[in-house]
Write a protein that holds these residues in place. Sequence first.
Motif, PDB file in Angstrom:
ATOM      1  N   UNK A  58       0.712  -1.263  -0.038  1.00 21.67           N
ATOM      2  CA  UNK A  58      -0.057  -0.192  -0.056  1.00 21.67           C
ATOM      3  C   UNK A  58       0.753   1.142  -0.004  1.00 21.67           C
ATOM      4  N   UNK A  59       1.722   1.269   0.822  1.00 24.96           N
ATOM      5  CA  UNK A  59       2.677   2.373   0.889  1.00 24.96           C
ATOM      6  C   UNK A  59       3.444   2.803  -0.520  1.00 24.96           C
ATOM      7  N   UNK A  60       3.825   1.551  -1.134  1.00 25.09           N
ATOM      8  CA  UNK A  60       4.249   1.669  -2.660  1.00 25.09           C
ATOM      9  C   UNK A  60       3.218   2.298  -3.384  1.00 25.09           C
ATOM     10  N   UNK A  61       2.285   1.779  -3.602  1.00 23.82           N
ATOM     11  CA  UNK A  61       1.047   2.212  -4.316  1.00 23.82           C
ATOM     12  C   UNK A  61       0.659   3.663  -4.261  1.00 23.82           C
ATOM     13  N   UNK A  62       0.741   4.166  -3.023  1.00 25.18           N
ATOM     14  CA  UNK A  62       0.232   5.187  -2.664  1.00 25.18           C
ATOM     15  C   UNK A  62       1.378   6.458  -2.814  1.00 25.18           C
ATOM     16  N   UNK A  63       2.746   6.012  -3.053  1.00 27.25           N
ATOM     17  CA  UNK A  63       3.690   6.900  -2.826  1.00 27.25           C
ATOM     18  C   UNK A  63       4.856   6.894  -4.032  1.00 27.25           C
ATOM     19  N   UNK A  64       4.615   6.112  -4.881  1.00 28.77           N
ATOM     20  CA  UNK A  64       5.687   5.759  -5.943  1.00 28.77           C
ATOM     21  C   UNK A  64       4.841   5.638  -7.289  1.00 28.77           C
ATOM     22  N   UNK A  65       5.164   6.486  -8.268  1.00 26.40           N
ATOM     23  CA  UNK A  65       4.754   6.209  -9.663  1.00 26.40           C
ATOM     24  C   UNK A  65       5.272   4.738 -10.211  1.00 26.40           C
ATOM     25  N   UNK A  66       4.680   3.995 -11.028  1.00 27.43           N
ATOM     26  CA  UNK A  66       4.766   2.942 -11.746  1.00 27.43           C
ATOM     27  C   UNK A  66       6.161   3.038 -12.272  1.00 27.43           C
ATOM     28  N   UNK A  67       7.127   2.236 -12.207  1.00 28.80           N
ATOM     29  CA  UNK A  67       8.592   2.097 -12.702  1.00 28.80           C
ATOM     30  C   UNK A  67       9.662   3.232 -12.071  1.00 28.80           C
ATOM     31  N   UNK A  89       5.532  -5.736  -6.596  1.00 29.33           N
ATOM     32  CA  UNK A  89       6.748  -5.948  -6.373  1.00 29.33           C
ATOM     33  C   UNK A  89       7.682  -4.581  -6.055  1.00 29.33           C
ATOM     34  N   UNK A  90       8.497  -4.528  -5.099  1.00 32.08           N
ATOM     35  CA  UNK A  90       9.113  -3.218  -4.890  1.00 32.08           C
ATOM     36  C   UNK A  90      10.700  -3.258  -4.185  1.00 32.08           C
ATOM     37  N   UNK A  91      11.065  -4.636  -3.919  1.00 36.12           N
ATOM     38  CA  UNK A  91      12.448  -4.717  -3.397  1.00 36.12           C
ATOM     39  C   UNK A  91      13.370  -4.977  -4.486  1.00 36.12           C
ATOM     40  N   UNK A  92      14.479  -4.287  -4.917  1.00 38.01           N
ATOM     41  CA  UNK A  92      15.430  -4.547  -6.034  1.00 38.01           C
ATOM     42  C   UNK A  92      16.630  -4.685  -5.352  1.00 38.01           C
ATOM     43  N   UNK A  93      17.289  -5.998  -5.186  1.00 36.24           N
ATOM     44  CA  UNK A  93      18.848  -6.029  -4.894  1.00 36.24           C
ATOM     45  C   UNK A  93      19.516  -6.515  -6.143  1.00 36.24           C
ATOM     46  N   UNK A  94      20.661  -5.749  -6.133  1.00 37.99           N
ATOM     47  CA  UNK A  94      21.609  -5.877  -7.271  1.00 37.99           C
ATOM     48  C   UNK A  94      23.190  -5.585  -6.952  1.00 37.99           C
ATOM     49  N   UNK A  95      24.010  -6.150  -7.797  1.00 38.25           N
ATOM     50  CA  UNK A  95      25.236  -6.022  -7.610  1.00 38.25           C
ATOM     51  C   UNK A  95      25.839  -5.519  -9.113  1.00 38.25           C
ATOM     52  N   UNK A  96      26.252  -4.433  -8.960  1.00 34.59           N
ATOM     53  CA  UNK A  96      26.442  -3.662 -10.549  1.00 34.59           C
ATOM     54  C   UNK A  96      25.519  -3.558 -11.018  1.00 34.59           C
TER      55      UNK A  96
END
Length: 172
Positions: A37-46, A132-139
């Motif tokens: 809900x926090x993501x949907x309310x506070x972040x635009x898609x992508x 989905x909203x958690x993005x983990x990455x290396x480089x």
Amino acid sequence: MSAAGNKSSIPQQWQQSGWHWWWLVALLIVADQFSKWLILENMPLYSRINVLPFFDLVYVRNYGAAFSFLSDQSGWQRWFFTAIAVVISVVLIVMLRRQPKSMKAANLGFGLIVAGAIGNVIDRINYGYVVDFLDVYVGTYHWPAFNVADSCIVIGAGLIIFDGFFSNRPDK
């Protein structure tokens, strides 16, 4: 003993079963839905918010299953994955009800999987996709975006595998 004298309204056999984790399942479903809900309310898609050098918050929609499997289909996958998650959740709840409380790792694992499956089912029913909203990455290598429910499922599966290798239950 009167009903007022009981410590809990939950039947005794349920208190001694693996389903004693029900409160954690409920808490994790609430945490999953609140975070989405926090993501949907506070972040635009992508959109993307950098949190750490290896971790971002993003807002993406997953119309498929893990790793966006079947996400490019016409929509039938929404109900297919919903049905699978509901069936698996019911089976795991029945298993939890029948297992002894002493099987801590397996019971916790089953409970986490139920919480994750239900969290994602709620999304599929409400929106037609999973948030989905958690993005983990290396480089430049990014793990596919995931959410709290997905984390519950992965950790739960790990606990079940751990229990399978390291439990001390005697063979029947």
